[in-house]
Design a protein around this motif. Structure first.
Motif, mmCIF file in Angstrom:
data_model
loop_
_atom_site.group_PDB
_atom_site.id
_atom_site.type_symbol
_atom_site.label_atom_id
_atom_site.label_comp_id
_atom_site.label_asym_id
_atom_site.label_seq_id
_atom_site.Cartn_x
_atom_site.Cartn_y
_atom_site.Cartn_z
ATOM 1 N N PHE A 79 11.679 2.347 5.411
ATOM 2 C CA PHE A 79 13.014 1.775 5.604
ATOM 3 C C PHE A 79 12.899 0.642 6.618
ATOM 4 O O PHE A 79 12.323 0.823 7.696
ATOM 5 N N GLN A 82 17.553 -10.404 11.413
ATOM 6 C CA GLN A 82 18.643 -10.017 10.508
ATOM 7 C C GLN A 82 19.449 -11.238 10.094
ATOM 8 O O GLN A 82 19.890 -11.352 8.940
ATOM 9 N N GLU A 129 13.714 2.088 0.679
ATOM 10 C CA GLU A 129 15.038 1.468 0.604
ATOM 11 C C GLU A 129 14.821 -0.035 0.667
ATOM 12 O O GLU A 129 14.190 -0.530 1.598
ATOM 13 N N TYR A 180 16.904 2.569 -4.118
ATOM 14 C CA TYR A 180 16.130 3.607 -3.433
ATOM 15 C C TYR A 180 15.085 4.213 -4.353
ATOM 16 O O TYR A 180 15.398 4.593 -5.491
ATOM 17 N N LYS A 224 21.178 -2.704 -2.195
ATOM 18 C CA LYS A 224 20.079 -1.794 -1.905
ATOM 19 C C LYS A 224 19.831 -0.834 -3.061
ATOM 20 O O LYS A 224 20.772 -0.381 -3.724
ATOM 21 N N PRO A 242 14.414 8.593 19.209
ATOM 22 C CA PRO A 242 14.892 7.770 18.090
ATOM 23 C C PRO A 242 13.738 7.298 17.213
ATOM 24 O O PRO A 242 12.659 6.978 17.721
ATOM 25 N N ARG A 243 13.942 7.271 15.931
ATOM 26 C CA ARG A 243 12.915 6.797 15.007
ATOM 27 C C ARG A 243 13.571 6.323 13.720
ATOM 28 O O ARG A 243 14.696 6.721 13.388
ATOM 29 N N THR A 244 12.881 5.450 13.007
ATOM 30 C CA THR A 244 13.315 4.988 11.694
ATOM 31 C C THR A 244 12.386 5.578 10.651
ATOM 32 O O THR A 244 11.164 5.579 10.828
ATOM 33 N N LEU A 245 12.940 6.100 9.583
ATOM 34 C CA LEU A 245 12.132 6.722 8.545
ATOM 35 C C LEU A 245 11.124 5.739 7.960
ATOM 36 O O LEU A 245 11.413 4.543 7.826
ATOM 37 N N SER A 246 9.972 6.235 7.590
ATOM 38 C CA SER A 246 8.953 5.406 6.944
ATOM 39 C C SER A 246 9.489 4.879 5.617
ATOM 40 O O SER A 246 10.092 5.606 4.835
ATOM 41 N N THR A 259 13.668 -7.553 -0.043
ATOM 42 C CA THR A 259 13.117 -6.952 1.169
ATOM 43 C C THR A 259 11.616 -7.191 1.256
ATOM 44 O O THR A 259 11.084 -7.549 2.312
ATOM 45 N N GLU A 265 14.233 -2.010 9.341
ATOM 46 C CA GLU A 265 15.285 -2.176 10.345
ATOM 47 C C GLU A 265 14.916 -3.384 11.190
ATOM 48 O O GLU A 265 13.837 -3.415 11.798
#
Length: 455
Positions: free
Chosen positions: A12, A20, A121, A109, A107, A6-10, A328, A14
């Motif tokens: 973005f 949160q 994002e 982009y 949001k 599992p990974r989160t895109l650079s 953000t 989370e």
């Protein structure tokens, strides 16, 4: 089947649940503030036809936009909230009441290089007032007042809203006979904060071939400092030499006058002649906001006046004024600096009900009573050891645990344990509700941000 790591895109963001909650609290504070000033909520599509989003763009914007095809459709993800607003106003012109006041938090982009504090994002929180043919200057004064209230509601105090007027700048460049180069000069002058006035002066000579004498006049003009009244007095020395300059000065004086009436202390706004905003569609008042203790992050909130929002979609003249918060990025910086409020409630529930008997009905009844009393409640009925249950509550940050055993049931009461102090009270359910409300009142109203104390 191999397990995919599992990974989160650079680029973005989370967040874990506790953070949160704080981010959502910031969003809700902004919604309430914007609504307090009579702005209508708006939610435009994240995906638009590419031809709609790119009408007034190109160059760098077109390189950064996320663009794709689906069947025969050429589609793009929105890169800001302003272009979709322009389309919306032109499309629904006959159904809207003007001036049209809208806020939008959503949001956007951008396919730019991800780096510290800059995301691909990210959320923007925008307000705009759109006029039909004309828009009174009082709207320009109200914008910073809204930002002042919004930032203070978040828990921020050490910030300043810097104000200028591009008509003053364009008029001044006409006075020194450099009006043809005014847009390029403004873009360079807008870099003063990052590289300093001396380097900007050198670039004016080298890049724009402006004489050193003229650059000296520009540097002298940009160096005008002091209180707001002192700056306005200094600018009066240029009056009568250019019509646009005079109009911009009158508008700036009006904005400064009414800002005080709108409740903005003079400690929180300042005239800054170096503020130009790089975007050419700004035509009058411009704003940038700075966090005093973190100038390196630039402006998390900026905007200004524009003459015609929807020129690419309609022939109607629709002037406007607006401000955008890069939410953000602001949250990221505040988190990085340790300014998220540790006293704010972030747990998913305020009470964890732990049944201590095989019969769960009394615990279900208690959880229902607590919820009807307005208390977020989690009924925990997993088969775990008591210590594990308390550990679960502690990890979630739940303020209270309600214990229901044979003794409590026999007395018609509940054992209410304060997880912070360790204190345990035996109370009837209705008293437990009142006690929880009283005990958590301050934490419920705590802002999501808590600034450090500076001497």
């Amino acid at each position: 089947m191999p397990i995919q790591k599992p990974r989160t895109l650079s680029g973005f963001m989370e967040l874990l649940p506790q953070k949160q909650v704080l981010f959502d609290a910031m969003v809700e504070k902004l919604r309430r503030t914007y609504s307090l000033y009579g702005f209508s909520p708006l939610d435009t599509p994240v995906i638009e036809a590419s031809e709609i989003l790119l009408t007034k763009s190109g160059g760098e914007t077109e390189k950064q936009i996320y663009r794709f095809t689906k069947g025969d459709s050429d589609l793009s993800l929105r890169f800001d909230l302003t272009v979709p607003l322009a389309k919306y106003v032109a499309l629904h012109y006959n159904d809207l009441a003007f001036p049209f006041r809208r806020f939008q938090i959503g949001k956007v982009y951008r396919g730019e290089r991800a780096q510290r504090g800059r995301f691909r994002e990210f959320y923007q929180a925008d307000i705009d007032v759109i006029g039909d043919g004309a828009l009174d200057i009082l709207n320009d004064a109200e914008m910073p007042a809204i930002i002042y209230r919004a930032f203070t509601s978040l828990g921020l105090d050490r910030f300043v809203i810097r104000v200028n007027n591009r008509k003053i700048l364009s008029g001044f460049y006409a006075i020194i006979e450099e009006e043809d180069k005014a847009p390029e000069i403004m873009r360079l002058v807008d870099k003063v904060e990052k590289i300093g006035l001396e380097k900007v002066g050198l670039m004016l000579v080298d890049d724009l071939n402006i004489s050193e004498d003229t650059v000296g006049e520009i540097v002298e003009f940009m160096a005008i400092k002091g209180s707001n009244q002192e700056v306005l007095t200094a600018l009066e020395e240029y009056r009568g030499r250019n019509e646009a300059f005079d109009q911009g000065l009158d508008e700036l004086k009006t904005v400064c006058r009414y800002l005080v009436d709108f409740g903005v202390p003079e400690t929180h706004f300042a005239i800054d002649l170096s503020i130009a905003r790089g975007l050419d569609y700004y035509t009058g008042t411009v704003y940038e906001t700075r966090l005093l203790d973190y100038p390196e992050i630039g402006s998390p909130c900026s905007g200004g006046r524009y003459d015609n929002l929807a020129a690419y979609y309609t022939e109607k003249q629709l002037p406007g004024v607006g401000i955008s918060i890069g939410l953000t990025r602001l949250f990221y910086v505040l988190d990085e600096q340790g300014l998220l409020n540790p006293d704010a409630l972030t747990a998913p529930a305020e009470v964890l009900v732990l049944p201590m008997t095989d019969d769960l009905a009394p615990a279900v009844t208690l959880a229902t009573q607590l919820r009807e009393g307005g208390i977020p409640t989690h009924l925990y009925h997993e088969s775990k050891k008591f210590k594990q249950k308390l550990s679960y509550a502690d990890k979630l940050g739940v303020p209270f645990v309600a214990l229901l055993g044979e003794d409590e049931l026999a007395q018609g009461k509940v054992a209410l344990k304060d997880m912070s102090s360790g204190e345990q009270l035996l109370l009837p359910a209705e008293e437990a509700v009142r006690h929880i409300h009283t005990a958590l009142a301050a934490r419920r109203s705590a802002p999501p941000i808590q600034e450090k104390n500076y001497v």
